[in-house]
Design a protein around this motif. Structure first.
Motif, PDB file in Angstrom:
ATOM      1  N   THR A 276      12.519  -6.103  -3.722  1.00  0.00           N
ATOM      2  CA  THR A 276      13.662  -6.194  -4.455  1.00  0.00           C
ATOM      3  C   THR A 276      13.696  -5.238  -5.672  1.00  0.00           C
ATOM      4  O   THR A 276      14.747  -4.753  -6.042  1.00  0.00           O
ATOM      5  N   ILE A 277      12.594  -4.812  -6.209  1.00  0.00           N
ATOM      6  CA  ILE A 277      12.539  -3.751  -7.151  1.00  0.00           C
ATOM      7  C   ILE A 277      12.831  -2.294  -6.489  1.00  0.00           C
ATOM      8  O   ILE A 277      13.750  -1.351  -6.981  1.00  0.00           O
ATOM      9  N   LEU A 278      12.346  -2.099  -5.297  1.00  0.00           N
ATOM     10  CA  LEU A 278      12.645  -1.180  -4.483  1.00  0.00           C
ATOM     11  C   LEU A 278      14.215  -1.067  -4.228  1.00  0.00           C
ATOM     12  O   LEU A 278      14.742   0.107  -4.270  1.00  0.00           O
ATOM     13  N   SER A 279      14.582  -2.038  -3.392  1.00  0.00           N
ATOM     14  CA  SER A 279      16.029  -2.106  -3.220  1.00  0.00           C
ATOM     15  C   SER A 279      17.102  -1.842  -4.351  1.00  0.00           C
ATOM     16  O   SER A 279      17.928  -1.066  -4.341  1.00  0.00           O
ATOM     17  N   GLY A 280      16.673  -2.334  -5.570  1.00  0.00           N
ATOM     18  CA  GLY A 280      17.501  -2.221  -6.973  1.00  0.00           C
ATOM     19  C   GLY A 280      17.236  -0.632  -7.161  1.00  0.00           C
ATOM     20  O   GLY A 280      18.464  -0.039  -7.423  1.00  0.00           O
ATOM     21  N   LEU A 326      16.732  -3.758   2.777  1.00  0.00           N
ATOM     22  CA  LEU A 326      16.964  -3.590   1.432  1.00  0.00           C
ATOM     23  C   LEU A 326      18.316  -3.614   0.996  1.00  0.00           C
ATOM     24  O   LEU A 326      19.137  -2.961   1.344  1.00  0.00           O
ATOM     25  N   PHE A 327      18.590  -4.791   0.075  1.00  0.00           N
ATOM     26  CA  PHE A 327      19.954  -5.126  -0.004  1.00  0.00           C
ATOM     27  C   PHE A 327      20.492  -4.239  -1.380  1.00  0.00           C
ATOM     28  O   PHE A 327      20.522  -4.485  -2.486  1.00  0.00           O
ATOM     29  N   SER A 388       8.138   1.034   3.519  1.00  0.00           N
ATOM     30  CA  SER A 388       7.577   0.312   2.462  1.00  0.00           C
ATOM     31  C   SER A 388       6.286  -0.233   2.744  1.00  0.00           C
ATOM     32  O   SER A 388       6.248  -1.099   3.400  1.00  0.00           O
ATOM     33  N   THR A 389       5.269   0.293   2.247  1.00  0.00           N
ATOM     34  CA  THR A 389       3.837  -0.405   2.372  1.00  0.00           C
ATOM     35  C   THR A 389       3.217  -0.827   1.178  1.00  0.00           C
ATOM     36  O   THR A 389       3.037  -0.273   0.208  1.00  0.00           O
ATOM     37  N   ASN A 390       2.832  -2.153   1.259  1.00  0.00           N
ATOM     38  CA  ASN A 390       2.420  -2.761   0.073  1.00  0.00           C
ATOM     39  C   ASN A 390       1.081  -3.091   0.320  1.00  0.00           C
ATOM     40  O   ASN A 390       0.395  -3.924   1.180  1.00  0.00           O
ATOM     41  N   THR A 450      12.258   6.934 -12.122  1.00  0.00           N
ATOM     42  CA  THR A 450      13.110   6.298 -13.369  1.00  0.00           C
ATOM     43  C   THR A 450      13.734   5.013 -12.790  1.00  0.00           C
ATOM     44  O   THR A 450      13.836   3.887 -13.404  1.00  0.00           O
ATOM     45  N   CYS A 451      14.562   5.184 -11.741  1.00  0.00           N
ATOM     46  CA  CYS A 451      15.370   4.040 -11.139  1.00  0.00           C
ATOM     47  C   CYS A 451      14.359   2.518 -11.004  1.00  0.00           C
ATOM     48  O   CYS A 451      14.981   1.784 -10.904  1.00  0.00           O
ATOM     49  N   LEU A 452      13.138   3.169 -10.393  1.00  0.00           N
ATOM     50  CA  LEU A 452      12.269   1.917 -10.302  1.00  0.00           C
ATOM     51  C   LEU A 452      11.992   1.274 -11.532  1.00  0.00           C
ATOM     52  O   LEU A 452      11.877  -0.059 -11.553  1.00  0.00           O
ATOM     53  N   ALA A 453      11.617   2.235 -12.664  1.00  0.00           N
ATOM     54  CA  ALA A 453      11.464   1.425 -14.091  1.00  0.00           C
ATOM     55  C   ALA A 453      12.446   0.847 -14.428  1.00  0.00           C
ATOM     56  O   ALA A 453      12.270  -0.519 -14.939  1.00  0.00           O
TER      57      ALA A 453
END
Length: 487
Positions: A276-280, A326-327, A388-390, A450-453
């Protein structure tokens, strides 16, 4: 990491990372580790030499059999020299995080030398804060994300004053390299053994119709869920294009306690929140660069560990994948999280990772020479936009040569038409997004950081409005995180 018997011959998946490697597509993974204070090259060499007996793979190199009859083997390097695996670079002024990422990206780029064991460490000295950074490069044929964390634990201590590991009973004596005839004999024997094993397994499956039916349903389910990705190409983005040989990285560190608080307030798994954070963040980035995101769904290939608990420490690759949406077009963070949760629950219920893992095993029957040839072909990749790997890491501090590991920035691989790799690692109460990218395709990686933050902040704000008490407990205990990115 427990001492586990290591396989001598590479598996099909391990070998794939060698076969598909090209100058513009080096197949190593690693990280940038920031340590407190000064670690000299001699300190690092001494620490590594004192632990190599616990890491036999670090003194082995890849040897290919004649005619690529089967996959290569790991063999002791009789000319092993730690000096071949350590470099040192002094950062130019102002020697801050941006300079570290620039210089670190340059040394991270480039293939590892196959004449030696497939790993290298580069010390980056001269930081303005007096700390030492180390860029680690380890070939993906040797490790996956989970086994990489296991390996890191072996190289580090849990306290600054820990006693060094006990010395081996006898000095290391490398086995002589096999001659071409021996390599050919071993390859023929192993290939015949694999053929007999495959026939035996197939015969016994016919005697277990329930198991055969379950496997067929699993594969069918995986193929069905992956079908949209196969039929319709992933949406185009600026970072989906042919790669150059250049690499850079950036990062964003978030307080893990607040990730848990968001999960408590809004539900979902940590991986749901990560996506969710990544797609945002990707949506913000694309819109800021003039790209429309209304109704757009990007795709991320998400590695899934298939490693059982008793297989920890075995190195190599035991992974499958899921293709996650990724929405980026959903602006509201709560709505975006709900969409990610629903999509991931569907993929898990259909066992896409298990089915694709079963499909992956079918590659074992393809001759190694054919796989090696296919790996050197250049075929456009349109199934997904990014990786994307967690990876879960230790939530306690680690120490190398008595120096605390302050920040652990995970780095990955940019592969065919995918100029952005997002590795997420939890370490010492932080969740760090490590962005590895091709600067020709993504010239402003720190903008994405920065977009991630910002994406995290909007999700946190929504969660705090619903459940403010969940965040009062985290405010005092959260470590410095987002302020460390791009300083």
């Amino acid at each position: 990491m427990t001492q586990t018997r290591l396989n001598r011959r590479l598996t099909t998946l391990d070998s794939t990372f060698l076969y598909f490697e090209k100058a513009e597509q080096p197949m190593h993974i690693g990280g940038c580790m920031l340590y407190e204070g000064l670690i000299s090259r001699d300190d690092l060499a001494r620490t590594l030499l004192g632990r190599l007996h616990r890491l036999p793979r670090y003194r082995q190199k890849v040897v290919f059999p004649p005619f690529t009859l089967t996959h290569p083997t790991w063999e002791d390097d009789p000319d092993f020299d730690i000096a071949n695996h350590l470099d040192e670079v002094t950062l130019p002024a102002p020697a801050d995080d941006r300079v570290l990422a620039e210089v670190g990206g340059r040394v991270y780029a480039g293939m590892l030398d196959r004449a030696h064991p497939l790993w290298k460490l580069i010390l980056l000295q001269g930081r303005a804060d007096g700390n030492t950074a180390v860029v680690w490069k380890i070939h993906h044929a040797m490790i996956d994300g989970v086994s990489g964390v296991d390996l890191t634990m072996v190289l580090h201590d849990l306290t600054a004053d820990a006693e060094p590991p006990a010395a081996p009973a006898a000095p290391w004596q490398p086995q002589p390299l096999p001659d071409p005839i021996s390599l050919l004999q071993d390859a023929v024997r192993d290939r015949l053994t694999e053929a007999v094993q495959s026939l035996t397994d197939s015969a016994f499956r016919l005697l277990r119709p329930t198991e055969l039916g379950d496997r067929a349903r699993q594969i069918t389910g995986a193929a069905t869920t992956a079908l949209p990705s196969l039929i319709e190409p992933a949406p185009p983005t600026p970072f989906n294009a042919p790669l150059s040989t250049e690499r850079r990285f950036a990062w964003q560190a978030l307080p893990f306690a607040e990730i848990r608080a968001i999960r408590s307030a809004l539900g979902g798994t940590v991986n749901d929140l990560v996506l969710t954070i990544l797609s945002g963040a990707l949506g913000r980035y694309l819109r800021s660069h003039g790209h429309r995101t209304d109704g757009v769904e990007l795709r991320a290939m998400c590695p899934v560990s298939m490693r059982r608990p008793d297989e920890r420490g075995a190195l190599g690759n035991l992974v499958s994948v899921m293709i996650a949406p990724l929405f980026v077009g959903i602006v509201d963070p709560v709505e975006r999280l709900a969409a990610e949760r629903a999509a991931m629950e569907q993929l898990k219920s259909q066992d896409q990772a298990g089915g694709l893992y079963s499909l992956q095993q079918l590659l074992n029957g393809i001759p190694a020479a054919w796989q090696a040839f296919a790996g050197q072909l250049t075929v456009p990749q349109t199934l997904f936009n990014t990786v994307s790997t967690n990876i879960p890491g230790p939530q306690i501090p680690l120490y190398l040569a008595g120096r605390r590991l302050l920040h652990w920035i995970p780095l990955g691989i940019c592969s065919t038409n995918v100029g952005l790799f997002v590795a997420i690692l939890s370490y010492d109460q932080r969740l760090t997004f490590g962005l590895t990218f091709d600067p020709r395709l993504l010239p402003d990686g720190w903008c994405l950081a920065t977009c991630l933050a910002e994406s995290f902040a909007e999700l946190r704000g929504a969660a705090e409005r619903l459940e403010p008490q969940a965040f009062t407990k985290t405010a005092a205990s959260a470590p410095e995180a987002t302020a460390t990115a791009g300083r």
